[in-house]
Enzyme design. Structure first.
Site, PDB file in Angstrom:
ATOM      1  N   GLU A 182      -9.015   3.962  12.902  1.00  0.00           N
ATOM      2  CA  GLU A 182      -7.897   5.106  11.889  1.00  0.00           C
ATOM      3  C   GLU A 182      -8.626   6.657  12.211  1.00  0.00           C
ATOM      4  OE1 GLU A 182      -6.525   5.003   8.857  1.00  0.00           O
ATOM      5  OE2 GLU A 182      -7.147   8.043   9.022  1.00  0.00           O
ATOM      6  N   GLN A 183      -7.182   7.174  12.836  1.00  0.00           N
ATOM      7  CA  GLN A 183      -7.185   8.402  13.348  1.00  0.00           C
ATOM      8  C   GLN A 183      -8.212   9.311  12.433  1.00  0.00           C
ATOM      9  OE1 GLN A 183      -3.203   9.902  13.801  1.00  0.00           O
ATOM     10  NE2 GLN A 183      -2.311  10.296  11.615  1.00  0.00           N
TER      11      GLN A 183
ATOM     12  N   ARG B 121      -5.852   8.091  -5.141  1.00  0.00           N
ATOM     13  CA  ARG B 121      -6.055   7.308  -4.038  1.00  0.00           C
ATOM     14  C   ARG B 121      -7.525   7.732  -3.505  1.00  0.00           C
ATOM     15  NH1 ARG B 121      -0.414   7.167  -1.533  1.00  0.00           N
ATOM     16  NH2 ARG B 121       0.927   7.935  -2.854  1.00  0.00           N
TER      17      ARG B 121
ATOM     18  N   TYR C 248       0.918  10.828 -15.429  1.00  0.00           N
ATOM     19  CA  TYR C 248       0.536  10.119 -15.578  1.00  0.00           C
ATOM     20  C   TYR C 248      -1.535  10.444 -15.911  1.00  0.00           C
ATOM     21  CZ  TYR C 248       0.879   7.988 -11.110  1.00  0.00           C
ATOM     22  OH  TYR C 248       0.680   8.103 -10.023  1.00  0.00           O
TER      23      TYR C 248
ATOM     24  N   ASP D 191       4.188   1.175   5.036  1.00  0.00           N
ATOM     25  CA  ASP D 191       5.257   1.765   5.121  1.00  0.00           C
ATOM     26  C   ASP D 191       5.688   1.669   6.509  1.00  0.00           C
ATOM     27  OD1 ASP D 191       4.889   3.314   2.893  1.00  0.00           O
ATOM     28  OD2 ASP D 191       4.745   5.057   3.004  1.00  0.00           O
TER      29      ASP D 191
END
Ligand code: FAD
Length: 400
Positions: A34-35, A108, A217, A295
């Site tokens: 992961e960068q 997240r 929400y 994605d």
């Protein structure tokens, strides 16, 4: 005897970490590159439907995530200026009754944290931070992933889970040509105690209007409200998780919208904006020992709230293909792609269809708006749009 490949994953987002957890649980050695220096997304919310939460329960992290999430009680549609409201269904209860798993709204960073902690307990998995992937080479026996610091690592398979701007996708297929939708999505988090009491409710709300819509929400057991506001405007085209805007610009974009929408906007300390792009569905996304997920191969506008759910599903199916199927790694990757292509294409197209539905001109005047909502959000069209998504079961989906 079945062989378990050693898998390299470029990108430690939601899709990459889910794939890593599934792969290591199913017997593979897995390394994530992961960068970013730490696993932290810009703090924003995410709706996870039963098709996604089913995967997280199957991987043993559902309960931990549920404790940090919100199970919104119901969902409603509201008209952008009048505030007229339609109650749609009881989200939490219905999801469990119908599909066996909850519909959760999740912060997240909490989801990444739950996945990261589960991976830290796995002997066969490692996450490397500050590790930017810059290229790869493959031959008949292995694949080698190149990192920005000059090092190279070898594996049996490489998965590009490196998001919309995927380096791995560009390495496989060349530069991509995203098309701007003419829509900017604003995002922000509102501390619940700053909202008027009438708005402090455990309900997911979708405001629809001509040329724009707003979704909000509750998150984190109701401590904060997540805000996403999408608006048609063509003067800003940066596709980024971290581009900042101002509350003044956001309020101006939603001039004329209901006071409740502005009560949210006023209380967002730091709004972010993201220009929504579309990419046509890819014909293929695996070449030899290299494949893509999430994605990187099927980004979509967030109007079905399914991009992350699809990335999560991809991770589980990929792990099943690499561990359950016979044959060489390239043929197992092809089987993974085959199992995913049609479903993700439908999600990409279904999300794009919702642009017209949510921003329809018929919503401009009250009478037209009422008839339009009655028609589009009646029980039958809702079932047609969502049942096929929520019912899907990664644990029993066909692989061949
Ligand atoms: C406004 C908005 C709202 C949304 N709401 C929802 C929702 O409610 N529900 C839903 O299901 N989906 C939603 N989505 C979609 C969802 O956010 C994405 O589909 C999801 O984040 C995709 O996950 P991913 O792992 O494929 O990619 P990403 O989350 O983008 O992760 C990619 C990772 O790869 C890393 N990376 C990139 N390049 C490199 C490199 N060269 N080397 C190493 N690492 C690299 C990045 O740092 C990142 O950590 C929304 C999207 C937007 C824009």
């Amino acid at each position: 005897m079945r062989s378990y490949p050693r898998v390299l994953i470029a990108g430690g987002g939601i899709g990459g970490l889910t794939a890593a957890l599934a792969l290591s649980r199913m017997g593979c050695e897995v390394e994530v590159y992961e960068q970013a220096a730490e696993l932290r997304e810009v703090g924003a919310g995410l709706q996870l439907a039963a098709n996604g939460t089913r995967v997280l329960y199957a991987l043993g992290v559902g309960e931990a995530l549920e404790a940090l999430s919100c199970e919104a009680e119901s969902k409603e549609i509201r008209i952008w200026n009048s505030g007229e409201t339609w109650k749609l269904f009881d989200l939490g209860k219905v999801s469990i009754e119908r599909y066996g798993y909850p519909y959760l709204t999740v912060y997240r960073p909490d989801l990444l944290g739950v996945l990261e902690r589960a991976l830290q307990r796995e002997k066969r998995a490692a996450i490397h931070l500050g590790a930017k992937c810059v290229g790869f080479e493959q031959d008949g026996d292995s694949v080698s992933l190149r990192l920005e610091d000059g090092k190279a690592v070898k594996g049996d398979a490489l998965v590009g889970a490196d998001g919309v701007h995927s380096h791995i996708r560009q390495g496989l297929f060349g530069p991509d040509r995203p098309q701007f939708t003419g829509i900017v999505a604003w995002r922000g988090i509102v501390p619940m105690e700053q909202l008027p009491p009438r708005m402090v409710r455990m309900v997911g709300t979708n405001w629809v209007g001509p040329g724009g819509h707003v979704v909000h929400y509750p998150l984190r057991a109701g401590k904060v409200m997540n805000f996403v506001g999408a608006l048609e405007r063509s003067d800003w085209q940066v596709e980024s998780w971290s581009a900042r805007g101002t509350t003044g610009e956001l309020a101006a974009d939603f001039a004329g919208w209901h006071d409740d929408v502005h009560a949210l906007i006023r209380n967002i300390p730091l709004p972010f904006k993201w220009a929504l792009m579309v990419r046509p569905p890819m014909e293929r996304w695996s070449v030899g020992r290299v494949t893509l997920l999430g994605d990187a191969c099927h980004s979509m506008v967030p109007f079905l709230a399914q991009g992350a759910n699809m990335a999560i599903e991809d991770g589980f199916i990929l792990a099943r293909a690499l561990t359950e199927l016979p044959g060489e790694v390239p043929s197992r990757l092809k089987a993974y792609e085959k199992a995913r292509r049609e479903r993700t294409r439908r999600a990409v197209e279904g999300s794009a269809d919702n642009i017209q539905r949510f921003h329809n001109r018929a919503l401009a005047d009250p009478a037209g708006a009422r008839a339009y909502v009655d028609r589009e959000w009646a029980r039958a069209p809702i079932a047609e749009r969502y049942e096929w998504l929520f019912r899907y079961d990664v644990t029993s989906a066909d692989l061949d």
